[in-house]
Motif scaffolding. Structure first.
Motif, short mmCIF file in Angstrom:
data_model
loop_
_atom_site.label_atom_id
_atom_site.label_comp_id
_atom_site.label_asym_id
_atom_site.label_seq_id
_atom_site.Cartn_x
_atom_site.Cartn_y
_atom_site.Cartn_z
N VAL A 81 15.84 53.77 5.31
CA VAL A 81 15.68 52.36 4.96
C VAL A 81 14.20 52.01 4.89
CG1 VAL A 81 16.38 50.00 5.53
CG2 VAL A 81 17.73 51.93 6.41
N LEU A 82 13.80 51.31 3.83
CA LEU A 82 12.44 50.75 3.76
C LEU A 82 12.47 49.37 4.40
CD1 LEU A 82 9.49 51.06 2.69
CD2 LEU A 82 10.24 49.76 0.69
N THR A 83 11.61 49.16 5.39
CA THR A 83 11.56 47.88 6.10
C THR A 83 10.25 47.14 5.79
OG1 THR A 83 10.57 48.95 8.05
CG2 THR A 83 12.99 48.76 7.98
N GLY A 108 5.48 49.19 3.32
CA GLY A 108 6.54 48.98 4.31
C GLY A 108 6.56 50.04 5.38
N GLY A 109 7.59 49.98 6.22
CA GLY A 109 7.85 50.99 7.24
C GLY A 109 9.17 51.69 6.94
N TRP A 110 9.54 52.65 7.80
CA TRP A 110 10.75 53.43 7.54
C TRP A 110 11.65 53.52 8.76
CZ3 TRP A 110 11.90 54.40 2.70
CH2 TRP A 110 10.88 54.53 1.76
N VAL A 111 12.93 53.31 8.53
CA VAL A 111 13.98 53.61 9.50
C VAL A 111 14.70 54.86 9.02
CG1 VAL A 111 16.27 52.88 10.31
CG2 VAL A 111 14.37 51.26 10.32
N ILE A 112 14.92 55.81 9.93
CA ILE A 112 15.67 57.02 9.61
C ILE A 112 16.75 57.18 10.68
CG2 ILE A 112 15.59 59.49 9.19
CD1 ILE A 112 12.57 59.17 8.64
N LEU A 113 18.00 57.21 10.25
CA LEU A 113 19.13 57.27 11.18
C LEU A 113 19.86 58.60 11.03
CD1 LEU A 113 20.54 53.67 10.59
CD2 LEU A 113 18.82 54.41 12.27
N GLY A 114 19.85 59.40 12.11
CA GLY A 114 20.54 60.68 12.12
C GLY A 114 21.75 60.63 13.03
N LYS A 115 22.33 61.80 13.28
CA LYS A 115 23.52 61.86 14.14
C LYS A 115 23.18 61.47 15.57
CE LYS A 115 25.67 65.56 11.42
NZ LYS A 115 26.07 67.00 11.41
N ASN A 116 22.02 61.94 16.06
CA ASN A 116 21.66 61.70 17.46
C ASN A 116 20.38 60.90 17.64
OD1 ASN A 116 23.84 63.40 18.48
ND2 ASN A 116 22.66 65.13 17.71
N ILE A 117 19.56 60.82 16.60
CA ILE A 117 18.25 60.18 16.70
C ILE A 117 18.17 58.99 15.76
CG2 ILE A 117 15.76 60.45 16.32
CD1 ILE A 117 16.69 61.91 18.78
N SER A 154 6.36 52.15 11.67
CA SER A 154 6.01 50.81 11.21
C SER A 154 5.29 50.78 9.87
CB SER A 154 5.12 50.12 12.25
OG SER A 154 3.87 50.79 12.35
N GLY A 155 4.63 51.89 9.47
CA GLY A 155 3.67 51.76 8.39
C GLY A 155 2.52 50.89 8.87
N ASP A 156 1.58 50.59 7.98
CA ASP A 156 0.47 49.70 8.35
C ASP A 156 0.93 48.25 8.29
OD1 ASP A 156 -1.12 51.88 8.56
OD2 ASP A 156 -2.57 51.29 7.04
N GLU A 208 1.73 51.72 14.29
CA GLU A 208 0.28 51.72 14.04
C GLU A 208 -0.41 50.73 14.95
OE1 GLU A 208 -2.25 49.76 12.50
OE2 GLU A 208 -1.19 48.11 11.57
N GLY A 209 -1.56 51.15 15.47
CA GLY A 209 -2.35 50.27 16.32
C GLY A 209 -3.73 50.85 16.48
N GLY A 210 -4.27 51.41 15.39
CA GLY A 210 -5.50 52.17 15.54
C GLY A 210 -6.69 51.76 14.71
N GLN A 211 -6.62 50.85 13.80
CA GLN A 211 -7.81 50.50 13.01
C GLN A 211 -7.87 48.97 12.92
OE1 GLN A 211 -9.84 52.97 12.27
NE2 GLN A 211 -8.38 54.57 12.84
#
Length: 368
Positions: free
Chosen positions: A217-219, A238-247, A252-254, A277-280
């Motif tokens: 999913v693109l968030t 955007g950011g990404w959601v990835i849904l697997g069987k167990n994970i 977040s993306g920027d 992200e929390g680095g720049q």
């Protein structure tokens, strides 16, 4: 005066040719694509827009202070020596176990349900369209790693900025990748770089696609895009959601901190691990990048169980010291009782067993 005019005309022609002919700047959405985008709520006046109005203008004093800091430099803005990359355990990466391997900044290799996914694989030596200017990678060139990668099921791109979408990396990767999943408009860059159109899926915010049994999913995020002088916000971010069987995974993306994180948490949380992200960061562009403390709060908002800070450790793009992001994030995580992992670059973390290892000797402490 006439010679000055001729010089300026020639300069404009040279710049225009450079922007149009150099492939590193990517492609532009077609007329048909732009017409389709106009039907979306997040496309306003010919540009993609954030969910909340976001002005990116800075005052004269802010611009002046940035120029001053750029010239004067800063304390520990880069490591004292080149950062080594941990010896990559290819047996772990090639196994069927769910795992995560950070490659610096926002680039990482994810294995979920034995599907190998690269996110923002910026592995080149410099975050810039030209080799003579821009932020150089602390580790040196990581492009040779691509030769040893297993076949990649998908590459996910969060947006088209140079520190996330890298021309040399995509050119070297494209024949090892089965599919690319990107925000709207980003396909034009990839197609210009030789990626077949049929290998690319474009998504809008909240769009879902299926990847060999995984849900992707693109968030939304609060950011911007553009690779040239005249194409700002012509592609989505955007950011990404990835849904697997167990994970259940989220990155977040920027982007700046806002209400979209709670919305993501309600729709798709809880997440077993989040990469935030929390680095720049800088007070002068707080609307498009989070502080480490905001990153920890965003993790809580999306209902994450374990967290990793990204967008640091590879490039100097802001004016704080290069280790400040992780140090502040660790402090905030302790205060909020968040389990924050901080693996070395190249280290593979198994997502079912390695998420509660305490940090006794921070690796960055030896390089500051």
């Amino acid at each position: 005066m006439i010679y000055l005019f001729i010089f300026l005309v020639i300069l404009c022609v040279v710049i225009t040719l450079f922007l149009n002919l150099n492939p590193v700047f990517g492609g532009t959405p077609s007329k048909e694509q732009s017409e389709t985008y106009q039907t979306f709520n997040n496309y306003v006046n010919g540009k993609f827009a954030n969910q909340v109005p976001t002005s990116m203008a800075m005052s004269f004093s802010d611009n002046f202070s940035m120029m001053k800091e750029s010239i004067s430099g800063g304390v520990n803005r880069t490591p004292a020596s080149q950062i080594p990359v941990s010896k990559i355990d290819w047996n772990k990466i090639n196994s069927k176990e769910d795992s995560l391997t950070w490659l610096g900044h926002s680039a990482f290799l994810l294995s979920i349900d034995n599907k190998k996914i690269l996110v923002d694989p910026m592995l080149g030596p410099i975050a810039s369209p030209v080799s003579f200017a821009g932020s150089k990678r602390y580790t040196g060139d990581l492009l040779p790693i691509i030769n040893s990668l297993p076949p990649i099921d998908a590459v996910l791109i969060t947006h088209d900025h140079y520190d996330h979408l890298d021309y040399p990396s995509i050119r070297k990767l494209k024949d090892k990748v089965s599919h690319f999943i990107v925000p709207l408009g980003v396909s034009n860059h990839l197609i210009r770089w030789g990626v077949p159109k049929e290998k690319i899926t474009e998504l809008n915010w909240w769009d879902e696609t299926e990847l060999q049994g995984l849900t992707v999913v693109l968030t939304p995020s609060k950011h911007f895009s553009g690779r040239g002088l005249f194409n700002r916000n012509s592609t989505l971010w955007g950011g990404w959601v990835i849904l697997g069987k167990n994970i259940r995974f989220f990155t977040s993306g920027d982007g700046g901190y806002d209400a979209h994180f709670k919305e993501i948490g309600k729709k798709y949380g809880p997440f077993d691990i989040t990469l935030i992200e929390g680095g720049q960061y800088d007070r002068r562009w707080s609307w498009v990048h989070m502080t480490p403390e905001e990153a920890v709060q965003a993790h809580l908002n999306v209902n994450g169980k374990n967290m990793m800070l990204i967008h640091w450790g590879a490039f100097t793009l802001a004016y704080h010291s290069w280790t400040e992001p992780i140090e502040r994030a660790l402090k905030a995580a302790k205060e909020k009782e968040v389990n924050l992992i901080a693996p070395e670059m190249g280290e593979t973390v198994q997502l079912d067993s390695d998420l509660h290892i305490p940090i006794f000797s921070p690796w960055w402490g030896f390089l500051a």
